[in-house]
Design an enzyme around this catalytic site. Structure first.
Site, short mmCIF file in Angstrom:
data_model
loop_
_atom_site.label_atom_id
_atom_site.label_comp_id
_atom_site.label_asym_id
_atom_site.label_seq_id
_atom_site.Cartn_x
_atom_site.Cartn_y
_atom_site.Cartn_z
N LYS A 18 -5.59 125.20 -21.47
CA LYS A 18 -4.97 123.90 -21.79
C LYS A 18 -5.66 122.78 -21.00
O LYS A 18 -6.06 121.75 -21.56
CB LYS A 18 -3.48 123.94 -21.46
CG LYS A 18 -2.79 122.58 -21.49
CD LYS A 18 -1.38 122.67 -20.93
CE LYS A 18 -0.74 121.30 -20.81
NZ LYS A 18 -0.52 120.66 -22.10
N HIS A 653 16.17 116.63 -37.70
CA HIS A 653 14.72 116.54 -37.88
C HIS A 653 14.14 117.93 -38.07
O HIS A 653 14.53 118.88 -37.40
CB HIS A 653 14.07 115.89 -36.65
CG HIS A 653 12.56 115.94 -36.70
ND1 HIS A 653 11.84 115.22 -37.62
CD2 HIS A 653 11.65 116.65 -35.98
CE1 HIS A 653 10.55 115.47 -37.46
NE2 HIS A 653 10.41 116.34 -36.47
N CYS A 655 10.15 119.89 -38.96
CA CYS A 655 8.71 119.63 -39.07
C CYS A 655 7.97 120.88 -39.50
O CYS A 655 8.39 122.00 -39.24
CB CYS A 655 8.15 119.10 -37.76
SG CYS A 655 8.46 120.14 -36.32
N GLU A 677 8.36 116.16 -41.42
CA GLU A 677 6.91 115.98 -41.37
C GLU A 677 6.39 115.85 -42.79
O GLU A 677 6.73 116.65 -43.65
CB GLU A 677 6.27 117.19 -40.69
CG GLU A 677 4.75 117.16 -40.67
CD GLU A 677 4.10 117.64 -41.95
OE1 GLU A 677 3.04 117.11 -42.30
OE2 GLU A 677 4.66 118.53 -42.60
N HIS A 706 0.42 114.69 -34.04
CA HIS A 706 -0.30 115.77 -33.40
C HIS A 706 -1.80 115.48 -33.34
O HIS A 706 -2.58 116.31 -32.88
CB HIS A 706 -0.05 117.09 -34.13
CG HIS A 706 1.38 117.52 -34.07
ND1 HIS A 706 2.29 117.16 -35.05
CD2 HIS A 706 2.08 118.23 -33.15
CE1 HIS A 706 3.48 117.65 -34.73
NE2 HIS A 706 3.38 118.30 -33.59
#
Length: 772
Positions: A18, A653, A655, A677, A706
């Protein structure tokens, strides 16, 4: 008897990957440093597994972003819009790869990222392949070959892992009409054969083909593709030991097909479905070996050696030990790296730690199971210790709470029903909230800078007092409220600067949860999450979010949304106890969230969002099992949302989901507003809501958070106009795809300013139409 592993975490035990990726993306590190980090992680993983005693150590399970994207690059499935990135001689293959994953906005180019969605019923996201009619494939990247040769140079003969061609095609999406992507299998297979030929030149012995779609409902055409692919592979490479890996469920209706494929070894998931073993053993052909997926690759609980040994004995009695492999149930990328890193008993108590097993420990469990199955007396103390730990967990006072169980038992039909229907509520809310047409909002979180994260770290270490910490959060919250006011956003959020993760934050305040310091798991790309561990009965000891929502509301005349994570998502994104049905645990969480919703309303918060992005991912793999899951999942959401008055507006929500096949269930959730989304799919996901004539209000995301690229107002207007063609204007909201926590402030401010401007264009067009 062999020990086998399907895949190992690639993020590094301290999230080295990461950090290396993000440093490279920000321009603060070279590509050489990034590549070196990858090499170091692979070397560590291979050596760890070999030294532990794994006979079949996987290679090509490492990825800089996503294994499906790796394969798209390998087979040359590169959408045309990225070809200009390839032509720029300053770009490497990795730059092309990251452009496909994250978008590309430099050198005068502005290219959108590829679509992303959930990997079956996990919280891992993959990059969706894009296919055209008559698409041709070619060997573009040699990553699989390079990593195999890299392992050989280290003295470790690995087993290359690749997603099988049929599952790869089924994971993708047709980008034009008039064909079925599975028809491309004859164009795709030659690239696989070329890869296998090159591996054969390197004297490879085993190759693992991941075909998880064999645990799903598939068509006759898909089945024929499986027969064609593996018959051709066997014909061309008769001596290759092919390991066909299925996981996440049972073969069920695909059992006959799978057992007829000419493969050397079949892997089955006996954690998700131990009952399938007898069915498989009854019909397995004499040429086929069996890999038993016994150690749970998706959860953190210690293996029950006695139960696993019973399954091994059943298989050995039928096939003999030489035809048996002992394995985890699936790749260990869904598990944290190493329990030995959890040295802080304040974070994770020794009482609970003794019940757990992470990837490193799961490798040891596989090896110990082989030793016990082969009656190695040196392993008997480990069997005894395992039995004691599992017995301790069953009888521990930490697990059960009688009051919680009584409350769940007392739930009635009224507890999951709003006072009136949406039609009535909508009129009441319209008058109470007085919002404009195409109201603008965000999904909840705002950028968490390094500075904000450092405050939380200092507070946890004791370097900041509670008063000092709260003052810093108050300042950041007020600045965010002021920005939203200035930008012209209609419904504000407080920014969530006090929160670490949307599930972890709530788990820290709920009884029945525990945490880790280093239990990171990859969600997508460089995004890692640290899932809570639900070990016991769940309840809410005290309000969790009221303080910060009420504080933000006190700063502005505009409405501020209360922000909560829903019960199904908390369940899905946690490591869940396996000693009671998941539905029972979910209902306990729902009651805790209901208490929070009621308290927010009492504090003057009139709009409350209960995020449920994980509803779709929780679906069982076989459709025959869907309705039972959807019944309790939808009921849990409704329990959490139904304690408020008609004038309180409930949002949810979701996505990265396909909604067509569960649209009725989404409507049954009865949220006043759903945000979804939509930008990466260019509003295609909205078609399901339009075809269904979804009755409630909808906020289709107009830009992809993203990706670091900032879309122009015109791009968002285009998407909103597409939405308006299928959804009535009075039902449409304007918002980003998801929360903004991972983005930077500069791009966030630019993007939201463009978003508000796009909403104004839509309002003006409606006003003009009315005037005319």
């Amino acid at each position: 008897m062999l020990t086998n592993n399907l895949g190992y975490p690639r993020i590094g035990s301290k999230r080295e990957l990461k950090k290396a990726c993000e440093q490279y993306w920000s321009g603060n590190s070279s590509i050489q440093n990034l590549v070196q980090t990858g090499k170091e992680i692979r070397k560590h993983n291979w050596e760890l597994q070999k030294e532990a005693g794994i006979d079949l150590v996987p290679s090509n399970d490492f990825s800089f972003y996503d294994q499906v994207l790796d394969l798209s690059l390998t087979v040359g499935s590169i959408p045309k819009r990225y070809h200009e990135v390839i032509l720029n001689k300053g770009n490497s293959e990795l730059d092309l790869y990251f452009a496909m994953a994250r978008g590309y906005q430099k050198d005068g180019l502005d290219i959108t990222a590829m679509e992303m969605t959930k990997w079956f019923d996990t919280n891992y996201h993959y990059i969706v392949p894009e296919f055209l009619k008559n698409q041709q494939f070619k060997l573009f990247s040699t990553k699989l070959l390079d990593e195999y040769n890299e392992s050989i140079r280290l003295g470790i003969k690995t087993k290359p892992v690749i997603i099988g061609p049929v599952s790869y095609l089924l994971l993708g999406k047709e980008k034009e009409s008039g064909f079925d992507r599975i028809d491309l299998v004859k164009n795709l297979l030659p690239v696989y054969l070329e890869l296998l030929s090159k591996l054969e030149e390197q004297h490879v012995e085993w190759v693992q083909f991941d075909e998880p779609f064999l645990a799903l409902d598939i068509t006759e055409k898909d089945k024929e593709a499986f027969r064609y692919v593996y018959t051709e592979i066997k014909k061309k490479f008769p001596r290759l030991k092919t390991l066909l890996a299925t996981y996440f469920g049972a073969l069920e209706d695909n059992k006959e097909l799978t057992l007829a494929l000419p493969v050397h070894t079949l892997h089955i998931d006996l954690v998700r479905n131990p009952e399938q073993l007898d069915d498989i053993l009854a019909d397995i052909p004499g040429h086929m070996n069996l890999s038993l997926g016994l150690v749970d690759g998706r959860n953190v609980w210690k293996n029950d050696f006695e139960a696993s040994l019973s399954l091994i004995k059943t298989a050995v009695d039928k096939l003999g030990k030489d035809r048996i492999l002992i394995s985890p149930s699936c790749s260990l990328i869904h598990s944290p790296c190493d329990l030995d890193l959890e040295t802080n008993e304040v974070v994770l108590s020794a009482d609970i730690k003794q019940w757990l097993s992470f990837a490193r420990q799961k490798i040891d469990e596989v090896v110990v199971l082989k030793a016990l199955a082969e009656q190695d007396e040196n392993a008997l103390p480990k069997l005894k210790a395992n039995k004691l730990a599992n017995e301790c967990r069953k009888t521990s006072d930490l697990i059960h709470n009688a009051a919680v169980k009584r409350r769940v038992a007392a739930i009635t039909v009224k507890d999951d029903q709003r006072e009136n229907t949406f039609g009535v509520r909508q009129r009441v809310q319209c008058e109470a909230l007085n919002l404009p047409l195409f109201p603008t909002t965000t999904i909840g979180s705002f950028p968490q800078t390094q500075e904000v994260r450092s405050w939380r770290a200092k507070f946890k270490k004791g370097d900041l007092s509670l008063t000092e910490y709260y003052k810093l959060i108050e300042k950041e919250t007020e600045e965010t409220i002021r920005f939203q006011e200035e930008a012209g956003i209609d419904v504000l959020v407080h920014g969530e600067f006090e929160r670490n993760d949307m599930v972890e934050y709530f788990g820290e305040q709920l009884a029945g949860f525990t945490f880790t310091k280093n239990g990171w798991v990859q969600s997508y790309g460089s995004r890692c999450v640290k899932p809570p561990i639900i070990y016991g009965d769940v309840h809410r000891p005290a309000p969790m979010t009221v303080k910060w929502s009420a504080y933000a509301q006190s700063l502005t005349e505009k409405w501020v949304k209360g922000m909560l994570t829903g019960p199904v998502t908390i369940l899905q994104w946690s490591f869940v106890r396996n000693d009671q049905p998941r539905s029972e645990t979910c209902t306990q969480i729902a009651l805790a969230i209901r208490d929070e919703v009621v308290d927010l309303e009492s504090a003057g918060i009139k709009i409350i969002q209960i995020d449920e992005p994980a509803i779709r991912e929780g679906l069982p793999l076989h459709k025959t099992d869907w309705q039972d899951y959807l019944h309790w999942a939808v009921k849990a959401f409704r329990i959490s949302a139904s304690g408020v008055k008609d004038d309180t507006q409930i949002h949810t929500h979701m996505c990265y989901s396909e909604f067509n096949d569960i649209i009725q269930n989404i409507a049954d959730m009865d949220a006043d507003v759903i945000t979804i989304e939509c930008s990466r799919s260019q509003m295609d996901l909205l078609d399901a809501f339009a075809d269904f004539k979804y009755p409630n209000e909808i906020g289709p995301g107009v830009y992809d958070i993203h990706s670091p690229r900032v879309p122009a107002k015109e791009e968002m207007v285009f998407l909103l106009e597409k939405a308006r063609k299928v959804i009535p204007a009075a039902q449409l909201w304007v918002n980003p795809d998801c929360g903004l926590k991972t983005r930077h402030w500069e791009e966030t401010k630019k993007a939201l300013t463009e978003m508000v401007a796009a909403a104004k264009v839509l309002r003006e067009s409606v006003e003009e139409a009315v005037t005319l």
